[in-house]
Structure formats: structure tokens, C-alpha cells
Design an enzyme around this catalytic site. Structure first.
Site, mmCIF file in Angstrom:
data_model
loop_
_atom_site.group_PDB
_atom_site.id
_atom_site.type_symbol
_atom_site.label_atom_id
_atom_site.label_comp_id
_atom_site.label_asym_id
_atom_site.label_seq_id
_atom_site.Cartn_x
_atom_site.Cartn_y
_atom_site.Cartn_z
ATOM 1 N N ASP A 221 0.979 -1.159 -0.269
ATOM 2 C CA ASP A 221 0.007 0.070 -0.163
ATOM 3 C C ASP A 221 1.003 1.291 0.017
ATOM 4 O O ASP A 221 2.097 1.042 0.097
ATOM 5 C CB ASP A 221 -1.001 -0.024 1.109
ATOM 6 N N HIS B 29 -2.777 2.995 -4.547
ATOM 7 C CA HIS B 29 -2.221 2.383 -3.391
ATOM 8 C C HIS B 29 -0.690 1.838 -3.581
ATOM 9 O O HIS B 29 -0.256 0.639 -2.908
ATOM 10 C CB HIS B 29 -3.021 1.234 -2.802
ATOM 11 N N GLU C 96 -9.695 2.566 -5.794
ATOM 12 C CA GLU C 96 -9.536 3.651 -5.308
ATOM 13 C C GLU C 96 -8.383 4.473 -6.107
ATOM 14 O O GLU C 96 -7.684 5.055 -5.560
ATOM 15 C CB GLU C 96 -9.124 3.704 -3.734
HETATM 16 C C1 ACM Z 1 -10.877 -0.848 0.344
HETATM 17 O O1 ACM Z 1 -11.264 -0.651 1.279
HETATM 18 N N1 ACM Z 1 -10.287 0.341 -0.292
HETATM 19 C C2 ACM Z 1 -10.829 -1.816 -0.387
#
Ligand code: ACM
Ligand code: ZN
Length: 757
Positions: free
Chosen positions: A194, A269, A334
Site C-alpha cells: 500500500d 495504493h 480507489e
Molecule cells: C478498500 O477498502 N479500499 C478495499
């Protein structure tokens, strides 16, 4: 149906067993047929297996047995009574049959992993002293005679651990695997990548861990208040797993019936990777590994440059060599694609591939990865964002933004894993934030987790067949240590395990609660820092403003607890009055309450003061009106004697968006007043801010107001959710009408009560 059978079976067993040995199985088995009497282990008891492999997976049980009893199930000699293990391929792959009789125990298992599950059931039937790390004498090592036929409802029973936002050592990962196996969970989803840390050694790209695994230590600052780091600054917080560590964990997990599925995030991420290799991004900016929250996430992999895909294929090649799992998780969530809009490489790719825009570019990205993985015999798994712009053929979807993504993917014939935020996110609070460590500002109570249903009524049978199962996710932004991780995981993970293993018809909250309360004693012996939040007393109040009175119910999430309380400000003890029926308060009253078991207080006391004040039942008028999404109990919310909590959906808050507010209260008669206090919530992460100014004026005719005081505060960063009263005091005077003007900086304003004295 099954449940009434269970109740009678418990009674039967209770007759033949000491109370603490009442069957406490989590997850509850598919069928349990009680017998009479017990089987008692002694120094001569032996385990009989048919293969070396069986003996190896049995070690997880026999090693703990040796620690707790001082005896060796694999000891020399023919021994006395036996546990006989057999593989029975007529049973389902994860199914087992455990028969406990006076003369011996037999365990028939469909696979090596089912053998692990059967032995974990036997473990849970043994007394809790089984969890001790040293042998204790005079324990009665008996288990009840019975037959259990058991198999899971779902094939995917998972837990996701985020080791990026905070790094967790191998030892803790292994302990968690042990506890997963105890619960018959079978999938550890290991979130290794991440923004805030790259945690897996990749031999071809050493900077991923030399640079990407370390960040500037800002652990003393709240997650979302951490400053952007200078890439030159010394980065000391972090860690990573060597490939030897990974291989060790994968093998350790397999011996406990658990498959480890790695998650290698892309295209977002990944700031940790970009910090290591800036050429992975569109504009090759030099960035540092962030120490805290980044939102939105715009530094993402370039989807135009071929070098990005070469890198990812190299990384995944090493990952596949380490993880034999069918599934490889590639994230996909995201990604904010503003750089892709501007990047010449990305735009060239969009044009060359005939894509409609950046949503389809993400789909192109994931499709390429899907092809690469499937060429290597693996299945791509991704968060539900991989549906956007078109789902790659062969991809499996992990539905987290509710269940809709899972519904759509299953409709299109894809397998899905359900992990909706509403039931599966364990970074959320499990109790009243006043008594909990800081968490992400939403709520997943134990009972909510237990109410998780991975299928939807609106699904066809074909869609249901595509639901592999579900899992709990523990994101670790607010979880810095193993002890804190344990607190967030247990007992909620017990509920997840039962939802995913046990028959749907056996779901029974009261019964699960009783078993959970008993199971806590076993986890005490394991030394696990589980949460007692389900014992925290809730002060559930309603008001009758005509009286005026407040009726108070004291409840805990666990049913049938023993609650004591005080109404005079004194500390609550086991000798305080015991709560039985709702309490009616008629004047300002400080309340304290807590659950007690065997004389011991189970949580911090829950405390609140119910203030009877001069504006109770006043007639309010608001200009402008409050937002329809946060309308509390309607107009009277701010004069109902009831205060809001940090759960701003609790029905005690009125919300206004991007506006100042003018409130006029008609007290219905002239009263002598000298102070006005207004209650506000601030939760900047949720876009809720305290006001900057209050102006209070009073009137006797409702037309001519005279100002009696003002309040001002400068806006300030506040990483926590907090509640405060702001107000003014003034020389006592008679007034029937009150005007409060609230000046507000930005976004949401939340108000719960106007207290007038
Ligand atoms: C997530 O909670 N962004 C998968
Ligand atoms: Zn680009």
C-alpha cells in the site's frame, strides 16, 4: 429447528459434565449428536495416523496438547486409548466426522485440512486449560461423548490483514494464523502493498524494500494529520518480509488448513513503489513514502509506459513462486486517474487501444494482468472497482462497497467474495467511541458481524453458486500494534467464522452470545487481548417532554447480562442497585452503569448526565431548515434532553451543510435564564466541523431581541471525533424567546442539544 435440538443437547451434556465444560464450539457444527458420559485423556492416550502428512498437520494439535498436559500423543509404545485419524474421500473436501466414545475417538476427514478442523473441534471440546503454555496437574482432561458431522457452508472463509499501514512481525502473523485455524477459517488475504509501505522482498527490485518499506516515523501524530515527508528525510518506521519469511508463513499456514492469498496492489495504493522507482508513475516525481493518510490517491502507476507492465510481470512472477494459491489479488481500488488524463503515455495508450477514457484504461490495465496470471494458471482477484470500464474475463471480484459489485459480477458469471464495509470492516468501532481506542469513524458491532449474510435474496441460484464466501478486513491505519490488532479482531472474527461455516438455519444471536462469553475464558488463557465491548452498557433513553421525564433503558450488546447502576454520581460497583426495569428520571441526574460477572466489572462504567433544562420542550424554528439526511428526531431534537454520541447516525443530531444557522426557541413562558450552551460534534475526517461563532440574543415578545453574549473560536485541526458544548453566560434575566446564531466555517455542522439554564 436445529437450534431447539441444540438447546436440549446442551442440557443433556450439562447433566454429565461440569458447567465449564458445557460445549462451547465456535463455529457451531453442522450437526452434533450428543452421547452419554465422557472420554478421558491420560498419559497413555495415543494418536494413530495413517501417513506422515497426517501426522504433520496433526502437530498443530499435538504440540499444544503436549504443552498443556505434559503428555505425548505421539509417545512410544502402543499406549492406551486412541484417537484414530482416517482420510475418507467419500466426505467433502473440508468435511469431517468426529466420534467420541468411551473407548476411543475416531476422526474421519475428507482431506488433510479437514483433519485440522476436526482436531480443532476436539480442542474446543477440551477444557480451557488446554490453551495453557505449561502443564497444570489435576485438570480433568475429559471431553463429552458425541458425534459431530461437520462441513462448511462457504468455501472462502477469510481474514484480510493490512501489514502496510502498520507493519506486523512474522510471529504475530503466525499467531493470527493459529487463531484462524482454531475458527476453521481457511484464507489469509495478506495485504502486502500500500502507499505507506511495501512489505514483500522482490529480488529483481531491491529498492521496493530498501526504500518502499520505510517511512519517516510520525507515529505520535494522528493518521490523517501526518505531514508529507521530504524524500531526503531519514525513514526509520517500517519493515518487510524476506522471501524466506514468506515461504515460512505460507508453509506454516498450509499446515493449519489455511491458504495465503497475497495482495499486490495496482494501479493505486502504490506510493511506496513509486518512492522506490519514480519511473513507475506518469511524471516520475520524486516522492517519499507517506507516513499517514493520502486522499485522493493520484500518484499511481502509469498505464501507458510498457515498463510499468514489465515491472509488474516481474514482481508477479516472484510472487507466484512464493504463493501457491490459485488466487492472486491485484487490488484495483480507489485509483484517482487525474495523472492518466494528463499523461502523454497514458493518452497514447487510450488512443492506440481505442479506449473510451481512463475508466477503460484501468480496465485495460487489469485485463492485461488477468491474462498474465491466467497464462500462469492463476486467477486474478480484485476489489469491486475492477468492474468499472468492463470486467476482465476470468476475474474474481471482492465486493467491499456493499454487495452490489458482487451481485453484478455474479450476474455476469464471475465468482465473488463478499466483504462489505457494513459487516466486514474491522477497522471500524465495535462500541461507543467514548470507551474505545481511536478507530475509523464508522461502526461494525459484534451483532452486526453476526448478521452478515453473504448472499442476497435478489440473487438467482446461479448467482448464489458464484458466491465463494466472505471475509473480514482489518485495515491498520489506526492499528499500530499486535495487541491492538487482537482487540479489533476478537470476538468479531468469531462471528465471521460462524457466519461462513455454520448452516444459515443455525444462526442464533443469543446462543452465539452465550458461547462467545464462555469462549473469552479460553482466549484469556491464550493471552489474547480480545475486546469486551459487547459488555459495554448502552444508555438507551427516550424523553417525555410534557412531563418532563427521561426513561432510561440499560442494555448491553450481549443479552441477559447483570447490569448495576448509580444515579448519584458515585462509582458503580457490584453492590450498586441491579438494573431490572427502565428507570424514569425527573431531574438532572448523573448515571453510571456497568455489567458485572462474578462480582467483576466487565468494562469501564458508561457515564452520562441527563440535564433537565429550561429549553426542554421549547418550540424551535430553524433558518434554514436542517438537512434531510440528518434530521434526528425532527424539530424537537435540540430540546429533547437527549445527547448525541460520536455515532452521528444515532438520531440525536441535526445536520446542516455549508450554511450558517439561525435558531429561535420559544420557551413557551417567560423564564429566568443565565446561560445557553449548544452541543456540537466535530469529526473532520467525516467533514463535520465545529462552528466558529455563536451569538445569543433574548426577547420577551419574539420580535425585539437583545444580544446577551457571543462566543468565538478559531478553527483548528482536530484528528479525532470530539463532542463539545460552546455557549455564553450572562446576567440572569427573564426571557421567553431565545435566538442563537451559529456561524460556521465549512462543510457539515452537527448540533444535538441547546441547553438553557
Ligand atoms: C478498500 O477498502 N479500499 C478495499
Ligand atoms: Zn501515464
Amino acid at each position: 429447528m436445529l437450534r431447539s435440538f441444540f438447546v436440549s443437547s446442551v442440557l443433556l451434556l450439562a447433566a454429565s459434565l461440569s458447567a465449564q465444560q458445557a460445549v462451547t464450539l465456535i463455529p457451531y457444527p453442522t450437526t452434533l449428536t450428543p452421547g452419554q458420559g465422557t472420554f478421558t485423556f491420560d498419559a497413555t492416550t495415543r494418536l494413530r495416523t495413517a501417513s506422515v502428512a497426517q501426522r504433520q498437520v496433526a502437530d498443530f494439535f499435538t504440540e499444544q496438547y503436549a504443552r498443556a498436559t505434559g503428555w505425548d500423543l505421539n509417545g512410544p509404545g502402543r499406549g492406551g486409548k486412541t484417537i484414530t485419524v482416517k482420510q475418507d474421500t467419500s466426505l467433502g473436501d473440508e468435511a469431517y466426522r468426529l466420534q467420541v466414545a468411551e473407548e476411543g475417538i475416531t476422526l474421519d476427514a475428507g482431506s488433510l485440512h479437514a483433519l485440522v478442523y476436526g482436531l480443532q473441534t476436539l480442542r474446543q471440546l477440551l477444557p480451557p486449560e488446554f490453551e495453557d503454555s505449561t502443564a497444570t496437574s489435576d485438570v480433568d482432561w475429559s471431553v463429552p461423548q458425541l458425534t459431530i458431522d461437520d462441513e462448511p457452508r462457504f468455501a472462502w472463509r477469510g481474514l484480510m490483514l493490512d501489514v502496510s499501514r502498520h507493519f506486523f512481525p512474522v510471529e504475530y502473523i503466525k499467531e493470527t494464523i493459529d487463531r484462524m485455524a482454531f475458527l476453521k477459517l481457511n484464507t489469509l488475504h495478506w495485504h502486502l502493498v500500500d502507499d505507506q509501505g511495501w512489505r514483500i522482498e522482490i529480488k529483481q527490485y531491491p529498492r521496493l524494500t530498501e526504500v518502499g518499506a520505510w517511512r519517516v516515523d510520525q507515529e505520535d501524530v494522528a493518521w490523517n494529520a501526518r505531514a508529507t515527508n521530504d524524500p531526503e528525510e531519514e525513514a526509520t518506521y517500517g519493515g518487510y518480509y524476506t522471501q524466506a519469511d514468506i515461504a515460512d508463513v505460507v508453509d506454516y499456514a498450509w499446515r493449519r488448513g489455511i491458504t495465503v492469498v497475497p495482495e499486490i496492489e495496482m494501479p493505486a495504493h502504490v506510493m511506496s513503489a513509486i518512492a522506490a522507482y519514480p519511473w513507475l508513475s506518469c511524471f516520475e516525481d520524486t516522492i517519499a513514502v507517506p507516513s499517514g493518510g493520502v486522499w485522493p490517491i493520484t500518484q499511481i502507476y502509469c498505464a501507458g509506459k510498457e515498463s510499468t507492465f514489465t515491472f509488474l510481470e516481474d514482481v508477479l512472477t516472484e510472487v507466484m513462486a512464493l504463493f501457491p494459491s490459485r488466487y492472486i489479488h491485484v487490488g484495483g481500488d480507489e485509483a484517482t486517474k487525474t495523472n492518466w488524463e494528463l499523461c502523454p503515455h497514458c493518452q497514447r495508450r487510450i488512443e492506440a487501444e481505442g479506449l473510451a477514457g481512463t475508466a477503460e484504461l484501468q480496465s485495460y490495465f487489469i485485463r492485461r494482468m488477468e491474462r498474465f496470471l491466467s497464462d500462469h494458471g492463476r486467477t486474478l482477484l480484485g476489489w469491486d472497482e475492477i468492474l468499472e470500464g468492463g470486467l476482465a474475463p476470468g476475474a474474481t471480484v471482492m465486493s467491499w462497497r456493499g454487495m452490489q459489485g458482487g451481485w453484478e459480477a455474479s450476474k455476469a458469471g464471475h465468482d465473488v467474495v463478499m466483504t462489505p464495509t457494513s459487516h466486514a470492516y474491522f477497522d471500524y468501532y465495535q462500541g461507543n467511541p467514548d470507551y474505545e481506542p481511536t478507530a475509523f469513524g464508522a461502526f461494525t458491532y459484534l451483532e452486526t458481524v453476526y448478521g452478515f449474510e453473504p448472499t442476497l435474496d435478489s440473487m438467482s441460484q446461479a448467482q448464489r453458486d458464484h458466491v465463494l464466501g466472505g471475509q473480514a478486513n482489518l485495515w491498520s491505519e489506526y492499528v499500530p500494534t499486535p495487541e491492538h490488532s487482537e482487540y479489533m479482531l476478537y470476538p468479531r472474527l468469531w462471528a465471521t467464522a460462524e457466519v461462513l461455516w455454520s448452516p444459515q438455519a443455525a444462526r442464533d444471536w443469543d446462543d452465539f452470545s452465550a458461547r462467545t462469553r464462555r469462549m473469552m475464558g479460553r482466549f484469556d488463557r491464550m493471552g489474547v487481548n480480545y475486546a469486551g465491548s459487547a459488555y459495554q452498557v448502552r444508555l438507551d433513553a427516550t424523553s417525555d417532554l410534557a412531563a418532563p421525564s427521561v426513561t432510561l433503558e440499560l442494555n448491553s450488546e450481549f443479552p441477559d447480562t447483570r447490569i448495576h447502576y448509580t444515579l448519584d454520581g458515585s462509582p458503580v460497583t457490584a453492590d450498586s442497585p441491579r438494573y431490572t426495569d427502565p428507570l424514569v428520571l425527573r431531574e438532572t441526574t448523573p448515571v453510571q452503569a456497568a455489567v458485572f460477572e462474578a462480582g467483576e466489572r466487565m468494562t469501564p462504567p458508561s457515564e452520562a448526565t441527563f440535564t433537565f433544562h429550561a429549553a426542554a420542550n421549547a418550540q424551535p424554528a430553524y433558518t434554514p431548515g436542517y438537512h434531510e439526511a440528518y434530521s434526528g428526531q425532527g424539530d424537537g431534537t435540540l430540546v429533547n434532553l437527549l445527547r448525541g454520541s460520536k455515532n452521528f447516525h444515532d438520531g440525536q443530531w441535526l445536520g446542516w451543510l455549508n450554511t450558517d444557522v439561525d435558531m429561535v426557541l420559544d420557551l413557551r413562558a417567560s423564564r429566568k435564564i443565565e446561560s445557553v450552551e449548544v452541543g456540537f460534534l466535530e469529526s473532520q475526517g467525516a467533514g463535520i466541523y465545529y462552528p466558529t461563532d455563536l451569538t445569543v440574543a433574548v426577547s420577551n415578545d419574539g420580535k425585539t431581541f437583545r444580544e446577551v453574549g457571543t462566543f468565538h473560536r478559531a478553527p483548528a485541526d482536530n484528528p479525532d471525533a470530539t463532542i463539545a458544548d460552546f455557549g455564553v453566560t450572562f446576567p440572569a434575566q427573564d426571557a421567553r424567546y431565545l435566538r442563537v446564531r451559529v456561524k460556521h466555517g465549512r462543510s457539515w455542522l452537527f448540533v444535538d442539544e441547546v441547553t438553557v439554564r
